[in-house]
Design a protein around this motif. Structure first.
Motif, PDB file in Angstrom:
ATOM      1  N   ALA A 226      45.230  41.688  35.136  1.00 37.74           N
ATOM      2  CA  ALA A 226      45.264  40.293  35.589  1.00 37.74           C
ATOM      3  C   ALA A 226      45.012  40.182  37.084  1.00 37.74           C
ATOM      4  N   GLU A 227      45.299  41.269  37.827  1.00 32.60           N
ATOM      5  CA  GLU A 227      45.027  41.276  39.272  1.00 32.60           C
ATOM      6  C   GLU A 227      43.636  41.820  39.579  1.00 32.60           C
ATOM      7  N   GLY A 232      39.456  44.078  34.562  1.00 31.80           N
ATOM      8  CA  GLY A 232      40.053  42.839  35.058  1.00 31.80           C
ATOM      9  C   GLY A 232      39.669  41.578  34.312  1.00 31.80           C
ATOM     10  N   HIS A 233      39.386  40.518  35.061  1.00 25.94           N
ATOM     11  CA  HIS A 233      39.113  39.205  34.482  1.00 25.94           C
ATOM     12  C   HIS A 233      37.847  39.189  33.635  1.00 25.94           C
ATOM     13  N   LEU A 236      39.445  39.701  30.372  1.00 27.31           N
ATOM     14  CA  LEU A 236      40.465  38.763  29.915  1.00 27.31           C
ATOM     15  C   LEU A 236      39.913  37.392  29.529  1.00 27.31           C
ATOM     16  N   ARG A 237      38.815  36.953  30.151  1.00 25.69           N
ATOM     17  CA  ARG A 237      38.289  35.628  29.800  1.00 25.69           C
ATOM     18  C   ARG A 237      37.828  35.563  28.343  1.00 25.69           C
ATOM     19  N   GLU A 240      40.376  34.242  25.561  1.00 28.28           N
ATOM     20  CA  GLU A 240      40.926  32.890  25.627  1.00 28.28           C
ATOM     21  C   GLU A 240      40.626  32.098  24.365  1.00 28.28           C
ATOM     22  N   GLU A 266      50.274  41.255  30.863  1.00 26.44           N
ATOM     23  CA  GLU A 266      48.944  41.044  31.451  1.00 26.44           C
ATOM     24  C   GLU A 266      48.359  39.708  30.981  1.00 26.44           C
ATOM     25  N   GLU A 269      50.288  36.909  32.806  1.00 29.15           N
ATOM     26  CA  GLU A 269      49.891  36.787  34.209  1.00 29.15           C
ATOM     27  C   GLU A 269      48.548  36.081  34.342  1.00 29.15           C
ATOM     28  N   TYR A 270      47.639  36.383  33.415  1.00 27.58           N
ATOM     29  CA  TYR A 270      46.289  35.818  33.501  1.00 27.58           C
ATOM     30  C   TYR A 270      46.284  34.342  33.106  1.00 27.58           C
ATOM     31  N   ASN A 271      46.900  34.029  31.971  1.00 24.45           N
ATOM     32  CA  ASN A 271      46.916  32.650  31.478  1.00 24.45           C
ATOM     33  C   ASN A 271      48.072  32.487  30.493  1.00 24.45           C
TER      34      ASN A 271
END
Length: 334
Positions: A226-227, A232-233, A236-237, A240, A266, A269-271
């Motif tokens: 998440a950082e 990383g992102h 994670l996107r 969703e 994680e 933290e992200y969403n």
């Protein structure tokens, strides 16, 4: 081409829609009419820039070198009340799951979820009115017409968020690619080192009676994703939009509960909205566990989340997993 270069899930594009054409300031003059009235036509609308969904696309690769989208202006109006031509709209075809954001404000301006869906990304300027529109009883000869409106311009960021019913979530080497290759026709890269999957892989799971659902093998999470650590992102996107998140935890993990907690945190933290999804846990590589060990592992897992023991190597538990995912999917729809 390498796997990485074939999958493009984010690009930025400069869009400029067309300006509207100016209205005409003209008066009728011919050999029969010396002092005719106003006959200036309207200007044409500037061209729009439009996003259009295409279910045959799965990546933004085709737009990689499509950096400037400049639409035509509308034509000016002319005499005899002739309107100017409208600019020809430009269509940008994108895969389903594409989100368009304004780069400056980071606001979502469009979201494409259906095949054939169209959303205006940059609106063309309106054409100006010709002087014939302003004739009144007290003003028989208006000496003015409207200019056309300006179009819109700016940088847009297009992001692809994979559309799948089930997203596979797990650490690198949890066995996600192997599972996908066993229950779908997908052929992801499989090897004994971390991050063999560097782009999302989609596959269709054939269920009973001709039914099917879509599952996505997504790049592995590591602590700190998440950082921005690891992939990383960019990873994670893609989870969703999944209805269900399938947590894959290998049987040979040192601490099954801790591994689940890290994955859960994680996502949080992200969403935090991701925690509203349905979760299912699968313990992979369970062919190395006897019944006593399975009981011990089950006690470590969260009690409210359904779990199943599977082995992609022997096929054990795969049908049970499909049944559980189908049941959870249909419960979510209801």
């Amino acid at each position: 081409m390498s796997e990485k270069s074939n999958f493009v899930d984010q690009i930025r594009v400069f869009c400029r829609s067309g300006h509207g054409g100016a209205g005409s300031k003209h008066f009728m003059r011919n050999k029969l009419t010396a002092m005719g009235g106003p006959d200036g036509g309207d200007g044409g609308r500037g061209a729009h820039v439009i996003l259009k969904g295409n279910s045959q696309l799965w990546t933004l690769l085709h737009l990689r070198y499509f950096k400037n989208v400049l639409a035509d202006d509308g034509e000016n109006g002319s005499k005899n009340n002739s309107s100017g031509l409208t600019g020809k709209d430009i269509y940008i075809e994108v895969p389903l799951g594409t989100v368009a954001k304004d780069e400056e404000t980071n606001m979502v301006v469009a979201e494409i979820l259906e095949d054939g869906q169209e959303v205006i990304l940059a609106k063309g300027g309106r054409g100006g009115l010709g002087n014939s529109n302003f004739k009144t009883a007290t003003n028989q000869s208006p000496e003015y017409a409207q200019p056309g409106e300006d179009g819109e311009e700016g940088w847009k960021v297009l992001e692809l968020k994979v559309l799948a019913d089930v997203g596979l979530v797990g650490f690198p080497n949890a066995g996600k690619s192997t599972l996908l290759s066993r229950i779908t026709a997908a052929k992801p890269k499989i090897a004994d080192y971390a991050f063999t999957t560097i782009v999302p892989q989609l596959g269709m799971v054939e269920y009973r009676d001709g039914k099917s659902f879509c599952i996505a093998d997504l790049p592995g999470i590591i602590e700190g994703a998440a950082e921005g650590k690891g992939l990383g992102h960019r990873f994670l996107r893609h989870i969703e939009r999944n209805s269900i998140l399938l947590f894959l935890i290998p049987a040979d993990s040192k601490d099954h509960k801790k591994e689940y907690d890290i994955l859960y945190n994680e996502l949080k933290e992200y969403n935090p909205e991701m925690l509203q999804k349905d979760f299912v846990i699968a313990i992979s590589k369970s062919d190395m566990l006897d019944e006593e060990l399975k009981t011990a592992v089950a006690k470590e897992l969260p009690k409210k989340i359904p779990h199943v023991f599977i082995s992609s190597l022997t096929g054990t538990g795969l049908q049970e997993l499909k049944d559980l995912l189908w049941k959870t999917l249909n419960a979510a729809v209801k």
